[in-house]
Design a protein around this motif. Structure first.
Motif, PDB file in Angstrom:
ATOM      1  N   UNK A  26      32.002  34.581  33.704  1.00  0.00           N
ATOM      2  CA  UNK A  26      32.195  34.951  32.546  1.00  0.00           C
ATOM      3  C   UNK A  26      32.855  36.415  32.622  1.00  0.00           C
ATOM      4  N   UNK A  27      33.250  36.951  31.718  1.00  0.00           N
ATOM      5  CA  UNK A  27      33.946  38.183  31.719  1.00  0.00           C
ATOM      6  C   UNK A  27      34.883  38.569  30.381  1.00  0.00           C
ATOM      7  N   UNK A  28      35.687  39.435  30.579  1.00  0.00           N
ATOM      8  CA  UNK A  28      36.457  39.909  29.412  1.00  0.00           C
ATOM      9  C   UNK A  28      37.885  39.397  29.565  1.00  0.00           C
ATOM     10  N   UNK A  29      38.497  39.155  28.169  1.00  0.00           N
ATOM     11  CA  UNK A  29      39.974  38.900  28.190  1.00  0.00           C
ATOM     12  C   UNK A  29      40.416  40.076  27.532  1.00  0.00           C
ATOM     13  N   UNK A  30      41.574  40.603  28.245  1.00  0.00           N
ATOM     14  CA  UNK A  30      42.286  41.596  27.803  1.00  0.00           C
ATOM     15  C   UNK A  30      43.865  41.180  27.232  1.00  0.00           C
ATOM     16  N   UNK A  31      44.412  41.584  26.233  1.00  0.00           N
ATOM     17  CA  UNK A  31      45.782  41.138  25.537  1.00  0.00           C
ATOM     18  C   UNK A  31      46.932  42.075  26.295  1.00  0.00           C
ATOM     19  N   UNK A  32      47.822  41.207  26.610  1.00  0.00           N
ATOM     20  CA  UNK A  32      49.116  41.751  27.004  1.00  0.00           C
ATOM     21  C   UNK A  32      50.448  41.107  26.282  1.00  0.00           C
ATOM     22  N   UNK A  33      51.445  41.568  26.741  1.00  0.00           N
ATOM     23  CA  UNK A  33      52.384  41.271  26.084  1.00  0.00           C
ATOM     24  C   UNK A  33      52.891  39.480  26.550  1.00  0.00           C
ATOM     25  N   UNK A  34      52.400  38.713  25.576  1.00  0.00           N
ATOM     26  CA  UNK A  34      52.990  37.244  26.036  1.00  0.00           C
ATOM     27  C   UNK A  34      51.715  36.365  26.432  1.00  0.00           C
ATOM     28  N   UNK A  50      25.100  40.947  28.925  1.00  0.00           N
ATOM     29  CA  UNK A  50      25.127  42.226  28.725  1.00  0.00           C
ATOM     30  C   UNK A  50      26.486  42.877  28.428  1.00  0.00           C
ATOM     31  N   UNK A  51      27.444  42.186  28.950  1.00  0.00           N
ATOM     32  CA  UNK A  51      28.914  42.612  28.620  1.00  0.00           C
ATOM     33  C   UNK A  51      29.365  42.336  27.032  1.00  0.00           C
ATOM     34  N   UNK A  52      28.703  41.023  26.700  1.00  0.00           N
ATOM     35  CA  UNK A  52      29.076  40.650  25.137  1.00  0.00           C
ATOM     36  C   UNK A  52      28.202  41.789  24.310  1.00  0.00           C
TER      37      UNK A  52
END
Length: 300
Positions: A26-34, A50-52
């Protein structure tokens, strides 16, 4: 210009054998261009939780509306998930008209397209239900109250069957706002059976189907049965496509299940390959996106 950056977390259930414990990343998604990318990955459900929790707590809101996204068959592919995830942020998740503050992508590793894979999807749904229940319990301990909506595509609806299996005996501990069943790869009579309880739990349930869905028609060659995503449900009156929320509510005061035939209404679909397949209109068609966002803005 106002912008919205909805936090996005994923939980992936790995393993292709029923009866064995699924491993977790599991983990974090980050937004980039496209595209979106995985910024942080953990291999433990407690660490993921815990991340959430940290993300939810950082927003400083005691009441939060989150959306659970469940993809279709093989759509956990990292390349595809990255591109489609970016588009869903642009079109749905980050839309300013609703108060969704967090996305939880539940990713289920798909096996071969067989009867066994459908059973695997069901079992992974049961696993995800447990994980969300544990997250909700942890949220309540720190005074955060979740409202949950579901956006589900194709065979992900089979995962949802497993997810909601326990709801027939015990309703979820969190309120359910909207459930969107998009191109559902489940039997057309599912509301007489495994989804019969959804209308008594969710504020509204929406079934979007396309009579020319080529992806589901191909699936029907492999495993034949009348699919909800092609035919809708002949036992329940179908709403005219894209009526306003007010019109739909006025017409269906006794029913919380709205069936929408999108055939002929998705010529604007720009999702990858969907102008031919007619299968990913839920984020590729502006008409459908508008419908989803309008209903997500429904207040509790």
């Amino acid at each position: 210009m106002l912008t919205k950056k909805t936090h996005h977390y994923f939980l992936r259930a790995k393993g292709l054998e029923i009866g064995k414990t699924f491993s977790v990343t599991g983990g974090i998604y980050k937004l980039s261009k496209g595209f979106i990318y995985k910024e942080k990955v953990v291999e433990d459900s407690d660490l993921w939780q815990q991340l959430v929790l940290d993300s939810l707590e950082s927003q400083g809101k005691k009441k939060q509306h989150i959306i659970v996204y469940i993809h279709g068959y093989l759509a956990e592919n990292p390349w595809f998930a990255s591109l489609s995830g970016y588009t869903m942020h642009q079109e749905i998740f980050d839309d300013l008209s609703h108060d969704v503050s967090q996305v939880l992508s539940l990713q289920w590793e798909s096996g071969l397209y067989t009867i066994e894979n459908r059973n695997l999807a069901f079992e992974k749904g049961k696993f995800f239900d447990r994980q969300l229940s544990l997250l909700n319990e942890a949220c309540l301990q720190i005074g955060i109250h979740l409202t949950v909506s579901f956006l589900v595509h194709s065979m992900g609806n089979r995962v949802l069957e497993g997810f909601t299996h326990s709801w027939k005996q015990n309703k979820p501990d969190y309120p359910v706002n909207q459930i969107f069943l998009c191109a559902p790869d489940v039997p057309a009579d599912v509301f007489e059976h495994s989804f019969s309880h959804l209308s008594g739990i969710a504020k509204d349930v929406h079934v979007l189907f396309h009579k020319e869905d080529k992806t589901l028609r191909f699936a029907n060659v492999l495993i034949p049965f009348p699919r909800l995503g092609i035919y809708g449900n002949t036992q329940i009156e179908v709403e005219a496509p894209f009526k306003s929320k007010a019109e739909t509510k006025e017409k269906t005061k006794k029913s919380r299940v709205h069936f929408l035939d999108v055939t002929g209404m998705t010529d604007d679909d720009t999702a990858l390959g969907s102008r031919f397949s007619h299968h990913r209109y839920f984020y590729g068609s502006k008409n459908v996106v508008k419908y989803i966002n309008e209903w997500l803005s429904t207040k509790q």
